[in-house]
Motif scaffolding. Structure first.
Motif, PDB file in Angstrom:
ATOM      1  N   TRP A   1       0.870  -1.193   0.000  1.00  0.00           N
ATOM      2  CA  TRP A   1       0.000   0.000   0.000  1.00  0.00           C
ATOM      3  C   TRP A   1       0.900   1.235   0.000  1.00  0.00           C
ATOM      4  N   ARG A   2       0.750   2.083  -0.999  1.00  0.00           N
ATOM      5  CA  ARG A   2       1.536   3.312  -1.118  1.00  0.00           C
ATOM      6  C   ARG A   2       0.621   4.509  -0.929  1.00  0.00           C
ATOM      7  N   SER A   3       0.794   5.224   0.193  1.00  0.00           N
ATOM      8  CA  SER A   3      -0.055   6.392   0.437  1.00  0.00           C
ATOM      9  C   SER A   3       0.685   7.403   1.299  1.00  0.00           C
ATOM     10  N   HIS A   4       0.021   8.510   1.529  1.00  0.00           N
ATOM     11  CA  HIS A   4       0.518   9.541   2.425  1.00  0.00           C
ATOM     12  C   HIS A   4      -0.125   9.364   3.796  1.00  0.00           C
ATOM     13  N   VAL A   5       0.390  10.101   4.767  1.00  0.00           N
ATOM     14  CA  VAL A   5      -0.159  10.017   6.117  1.00  0.00           C
ATOM     15  C   VAL A   5      -0.069  11.389   6.769  1.00  0.00           C
ATOM     16  N   VAL A   6      -1.076  11.716   7.570  1.00  0.00           N
ATOM     17  CA  VAL A   6      -1.069  12.926   8.399  1.00  0.00           C
ATOM     18  C   VAL A   6      -1.492  12.492   9.796  1.00  0.00           C
ATOM     19  N   VAL A   7      -0.555  12.460  10.736  1.00  0.00           N
ATOM     20  CA  VAL A   7      -0.868  12.031  12.094  1.00  0.00           C
ATOM     21  C   VAL A   7      -0.540  13.163  13.063  1.00  0.00           C
ATOM     22  N   ARG A   8      -1.491  13.433  13.949  1.00  0.00           N
ATOM     23  CA  ARG A   8      -1.305  14.425  15.003  1.00  0.00           C
ATOM     24  C   ARG A   8      -1.888  13.868  16.300  1.00  0.00           C
ATOM     25  N   GLU A   9      -1.703  14.568  17.400  1.00  0.00           N
ATOM     26  CA  GLU A   9      -2.126  14.043  18.696  1.00  0.00           C
ATOM     27  C   GLU A   9      -3.634  13.859  18.789  1.00  0.00           C
ATOM     28  N   THR A  10      -4.398  14.685  18.054  1.00  0.00           N
ATOM     29  CA  THR A  10      -5.853  14.537  18.033  1.00  0.00           C
ATOM     30  C   THR A  10      -6.335  14.492  16.584  1.00  0.00           C
ATOM     31  N   GLU A  11      -7.547  13.947  16.401  1.00  0.00           N
ATOM     32  CA  GLU A  11      -8.112  13.891  15.051  1.00  0.00           C
ATOM     33  C   GLU A  11      -8.351  15.289  14.503  1.00  0.00           C
ATOM     34  N   ASP A  12      -8.827  16.209  15.347  1.00  0.00           N
ATOM     35  CA  ASP A  12      -9.067  17.578  14.878  1.00  0.00           C
ATOM     36  C   ASP A  12      -7.779  18.224  14.394  1.00  0.00           C
ATOM     37  N   GLU A  13      -6.684  17.996  15.123  1.00  0.00           N
ATOM     38  CA  GLU A  13      -5.400  18.567  14.715  1.00  0.00           C
ATOM     39  C   GLU A  13      -4.930  17.956  13.398  1.00  0.00           C
ATOM     40  N   ALA A  14      -5.157  16.662  13.211  1.00  0.00           N
ATOM     41  CA  ALA A  14      -4.756  16.000  11.970  1.00  0.00           C
ATOM     42  C   ALA A  14      -5.551  16.534  10.785  1.00  0.00           C
ATOM     43  N   ARG A  15      -6.858  16.693  10.967  1.00  0.00           N
ATOM     44  CA  ARG A  15      -7.683  17.219   9.884  1.00  0.00           C
ATOM     45  C   ARG A  15      -7.322  18.672   9.568  1.00  0.00           C
ATOM     46  N   ALA A  16      -6.985  19.431  10.603  1.00  0.00           N
ATOM     47  CA  ALA A  16      -6.574  20.819  10.380  1.00  0.00           C
ATOM     48  C   ALA A  16      -5.251  20.861   9.614  1.00  0.00           C
ATOM     49  N   ALA A  17      -4.341  19.950   9.947  1.00  0.00           N
ATOM     50  CA  ALA A  17      -3.061  19.898   9.244  1.00  0.00           C
ATOM     51  C   ALA A  17      -3.264  19.524   7.781  1.00  0.00           C
ATOM     52  N   ALA A  18      -4.188  18.596   7.514  1.00  0.00           N
ATOM     53  CA  ALA A  18      -4.486  18.224   6.131  1.00  0.00           C
ATOM     54  C   ALA A  18      -5.065  19.414   5.367  1.00  0.00           C
ATOM     55  N   SER A  19      -5.993  20.125   5.965  1.00  0.00           N
ATOM     56  CA  SER A  19      -6.587  21.294   5.314  1.00  0.00           C
ATOM     57  C   SER A  19      -5.540  22.370   5.052  1.00  0.00           C
ATOM     58  N   ARG A  20      -4.614  22.533   5.995  1.00  0.00           N
ATOM     59  CA  ARG A  20      -3.562  23.544   5.844  1.00  0.00           C
ATOM     60  C   ARG A  20      -2.700  23.254   4.619  1.00  0.00           C
ATOM     61  N   LEU A  21      -2.475  21.975   4.320  1.00  0.00           N
ATOM     62  CA  LEU A  21      -1.663  21.617   3.160  1.00  0.00           C
ATOM     63  C   LEU A  21      -2.221  22.199   1.869  1.00  0.00           C
ATOM     64  N   LEU A  22      -3.545  22.313   1.788  1.00  0.00           N
ATOM     65  CA  LEU A  22      -4.192  22.800   0.563  1.00  0.00           C
ATOM     66  C   LEU A  22      -4.561  24.276   0.626  1.00  0.00           C
ATOM     67  N   SER A  23      -4.222  24.939   1.703  1.00  0.00           N
ATOM     68  CA  SER A  23      -4.731  26.292   1.939  1.00  0.00           C
ATOM     69  C   SER A  23      -4.191  27.331   0.956  1.00  0.00           C
ATOM     70  N   LYS A  24      -3.085  27.032   0.269  1.00  0.00           N
ATOM     71  CA  LYS A  24      -2.515  27.985  -0.682  1.00  0.00           C
ATOM     72  C   LYS A  24      -2.473  27.422  -2.101  1.00  0.00           C
ATOM     73  N   LEU A  25      -3.198  26.336  -2.340  1.00  0.00           N
ATOM     74  CA  LEU A  25      -3.141  25.681  -3.652  1.00  0.00           C
ATOM     75  C   LEU A  25      -3.936  26.446  -4.699  1.00  0.00           C
ATOM     76  N   ASP A  26      -3.285  26.745  -5.809  1.00  0.00           N
ATOM     77  CA  ASP A  26      -3.954  27.276  -6.988  1.00  0.00           C
ATOM     78  C   ASP A  26      -4.382  26.085  -7.847  1.00  0.00           C
ATOM     79  N   VAL A  27      -5.644  26.057  -8.258  1.00  0.00           N
ATOM     80  CA  VAL A  27      -6.183  24.917  -8.988  1.00  0.00           C
ATOM     81  C   VAL A  27      -5.366  24.633 -10.253  1.00  0.00           C
TER      82      VAL A  27
END
Length: 359
Positions: free
Chosen positions: A221-247
């Motif tokens: 299985w080849r994938s990425h991972v975003v792990v943080r101490e809480t689920e909310d922090e992990a989801r926030a970190a994932a959203s932050r990755l896309l926060s400056k993306l130009d389509v």
């Protein structure tokens, strides 16, 4: 079950703090990619994928040779079938394996060569022929083979791998031609992220195809991972990755890849289309990564227990090898290694490879 845990070195300019936003400090270079691999090695990962690209990044074979004396982990070298004639490729692989004291594994790649346009069927036929002849030579046997792409009558090179056998061949692809190629010649069939039900369907199909060739496969299985101490922090970190993306920038990144039109990439696009508004196709499987890269386009996202639970779910589905990555790669490697890796029974994937069936 003991599984193989591997990390990824961003040799193809695939490292970001914000996806799609180039950062000079994270561009592919000897120093930067070396530091990613040394981080993974220090934490005790079993293997590291060294991807191959033409337009992007640095050469992975030269990089592997430079890293050989600096590491103790295995290296999974991506090899694009067709770049080198098979006898020279066999000698190169044997040399690298000696430099690594037997720690080399091979990721077989069937993408088009730069400047080439070749349909899926012929490309995978070429890969099957290359795998057959390469394994024969690395196993120390003379090759007399006259195929559509490989035409050889040659003795094996004098230099051999440490074991005297071919390294394991890892391989991924979803088209019918790719599946047949893997069934005939691969040792480990790599899947990009998908739902667990879809993983089980692909595995059942591949088991049947391999059995028809008198072979069996292991699964990765080849994938990425975003792990943080809480689920909310992990989801926030994932959203932050896309926060400056130009389509448009994200689309341009995907177009640059030589595998951008493959069935696997199309499947990742379909997975994104089936996700919810935040990009989740399952609670802990986030497809947002695929908006800014080709290839594996989803990430396991959650707190340590949730990420560990997803890995165990996939292990129960038959996955024995995991190749993970995150953004930035060295930082996410540190987080995963501290929060999740100590709770996984892991080690090098070992088994006797089967001959490649070219009939």
């Amino acid at each position: 079950m003991t599984v193989e845990m591997s990390w990824f070195s961003a040799l193809c300019d695939d490292d970001y703090e914000f996806l799609g936003v180039p950062d000079d400090e994270l561009k592919s270079s000897w120093e930067h990619c070396r530091n990613i691999v040394l981080t993974a090695d220090r934490y005790g990962f079993d293997n590291v994928l060294l991807p191959s690209g033409y337009a992007l990044g640095i050469d992975n074979t030269a990089f592997a040779a430079g890293m050989a004396p600096l590491t103790s982990m295995r290296m999974l070298l991506a090899v694009r079938c067709g770049e080198l004639i098979v006898p020279q490729l066999a000698r190169q692989i044997a040399t690298l394996d000696q430099m690594m004291d037997g720690r080399l594994t091979i990721n077989i790649i069937s993408s088009e060569m730069p400047g080439e346009s070749l349909d899926s069927g012929p490309r995978y036929r070429r890969s099957t022929e290359v795998m057959h002849c390469l394994r024969e030579l690395l196993d120390g046997r003379r090759v007399e083979f006259h195929g559509d792409f490989v035409d050889l009558e040659v003795e094996p090179p004098r230099i051999s791998t440490v074991s005297g056998r071919s390294p394991l061949f890892y391989f991924g692809g979803l088209s019918p031609a790719a599946r047949e190629c893997a069934a005939a010649g691969a040792d480990v069939f790599l899947m990009w992220p998908d739902t667990t039900d879809a993983v089980l369907e692909v595995k059942a199909d591949m088991d049947a195809r391999a059995e028809a060739h008198g072979r069996s496969l292991r699964y990765g299985w080849r994938s990425h991972v975003v792990v943080r101490e809480t689920e909310d922090e992990a989801r926030a970190a994932a959203s932050r990755l896309l926060s400056k993306l130009d389509v448009e920038a994200g689309e341009e990144i995907r177009r640059k890849s030589l595998d951008s039109s493959s069935a696997g990439v199309a499947n990742q696009a379909a997975l994104r289309e089936s996700a919810d508004q935040e990009g989740y196709v399952e609670r802990h499987l986030w497809t947002g990564v695929g908006r800014a890269r080709s290839g594996a386009g989803a990430a396991i996202v959650g707190d340590p227990d949730q990420v560990l639970g997803k890995i165990r779910e996939l292990t129960e589905a038959g996955i024995e090898s995991f190749i993970l990555s995150g953004y930035p790669h060295a930082a996410e490697c540190d987080l995963f290694a501290r929060h999740v890796l100590p709770h996984i029974d892991h080690g090098r994937l070992e088994f006797d490879p089967h001959p490649v069936d070219v009939t």
